[in-house]
Write an enzyme that holds these catalytic residues in place. Structure first.
Site, short mmCIF file in Angstrom:
data_model
loop_
_atom_site.label_atom_id
_atom_site.label_comp_id
_atom_site.label_asym_id
_atom_site.label_seq_id
_atom_site.Cartn_x
_atom_site.Cartn_y
_atom_site.Cartn_z
N ASN A 145 0.36 5.73 -0.26
CA ASN A 145 -0.58 6.84 -0.35
C ASN A 145 0.16 8.15 -0.14
OD1 ASN A 145 -2.39 8.77 1.64
ND2 ASN A 145 -3.53 8.00 -0.11
N HIS A 184 0.85 -1.19 0.00
CA HIS A 184 0.00 0.00 0.00
C HIS A 184 0.88 1.23 0.00
CE1 HIS A 184 -1.57 3.25 2.72
NE2 HIS A 184 -2.50 3.26 1.79
N GLY A 220 -17.20 10.30 -1.14
CA GLY A 220 -16.29 9.87 -2.20
C GLY A 220 -16.88 8.72 -3.01
#
Length: 311
Positions: free
Chosen positions: A109, A107, A271
């Site tokens: 971000n 992951h 979202g």
């Protein structure tokens, strides 16, 4: 001190997304599906997803730029002074789930928030926009190799050193160990990496320096992850390994739906649900009170890797 420039950040994030996807497509041999979307309340994004690829069972590299009239609860729980402010939130978020259990899930971000006061009459400094960066990357192996974990952490360290030296690297590493922890299981999600949030929210941090760190973390992703999957992509595996991979993926689902601030923010701010939940693996299993066989490769993950340590 540089002024916050969301246009520059947005362009960097779009370039980061495109660059990573191009490399991953060459590695897998398949193509990411691209889905550009608009958010009725403001903003939009570009979702890029691969499913049933030659190497990646599922993966997504997403860009989003959300504009809203009021900060959601997940963003103001620890900053009540921001309640009621308008906001822009943009970022690139990726999760990759390889099919081969000897290749770890990863992951990464990088995100940027800027919150402004909706009332122009509010005098400074209260009217000044509040901005911050967040991000990081972490590795979740199933059948880990110490060489791979060390490679990942070396790349993380190299990304941070120019922007704060060893103390800053230690801070972000330890923050990652604390953040990616399943409290109800009393175990970490994986072997950690880097995590930071609210970088710049104190009003004292230089924008260019904060952006530099965030940019460095995103740019380091391929150096951190690609050598691992290049080494392990052809390791033979069978039903036992796939079964354990599916069981451990359950921890990934639990963390993302219960604890992850980014997931909660995305859902609470209206979202795009399909893009937010692309992080979830396609095949997952849960078992009641399962325990690994002592001395097995599965037990080694718990005994040697699922604990904070210096790599």
């Amino acid at each position: 001190m540089g002024a916050p420039d969301s246009r520059v950040v947005r362009q960097h994030l779009l370039d980061l997304q495109s660059g990573i996807v191009a490399v991953l497509e060459r590695f897998d041999g398949g193509r990411f599906r691209e889905d550009a979307w608009q958010r009725p309340a403001g903003g939009g994004g570009i979702t890029r997803v691969i499913e049933e690829g030659r190497f990646f069972e599922r993966g997504g590299v997403n860009f989003s730029h959300v504009i809203g009239g009021a900060m959601p609860a997940s963003a103001t729980a620890h900053r009540p002074d921001l309640a009621g402010r308008t906001f822009e939130a943009m970022g690139v978020s990726l999760v990759l789930h390889p099919r081969n259990p000897y290749c770890p899930t990863v992951h990464m971000n990088v995100r940027f928030f800027i919150a402004s006061h909706p009332e122009a009459a509010v005098p400074p400094p209260a009217a000044a926009p509040v901005w911050w960066f967040g991000g990081g990357m972490d590795l979740t192996p199933y059948y880990p190799y110490e060489e791979d974990v060390r490679n990942f952490h070396r790349a993380c360290r190299a990304a941070v050193l120019p922007w704060g030296g060893e103390p800053e690297y230690r801070r972000l590493k330890e923050w990652c160990d604390r953040y990616f922890f399943l409290k109800h299981r009393n175990e970490p999600r994986g072997v950690g990496g880097l995590f930071f949030d609210d970088l710049g929210a104190d009003g004292k941090t230089d924008f260019d320096a904060a952006f530099g760190l965030a940019r460095s973390v995103g740019d380091a992703f391929l150096d951190a992850y690609l050598p691992i999957i290049e080494r392990r992509r052809d390791v033979a595996y069978g039903e036992r390994e796939r079964d354990f991979q599916a069981y451990r993926r359950g921890r990934y689902v639990e963390f993302n739906l219960v604890f992850d601030r980014g997931t909660l923010f995305g859902l609470q701010s209206g979202g795009r649900t399909e893009s937010i939940l692309m992080s979830l693996p396609p095949v997952v299993k849960w078992r009641y009170d399962w325990q690994p066989e002592p001395g097995s490769a599965e037990a080694r993950l718990y005994d040697e890797f699922l604990a904070p340590r210096d790599w």
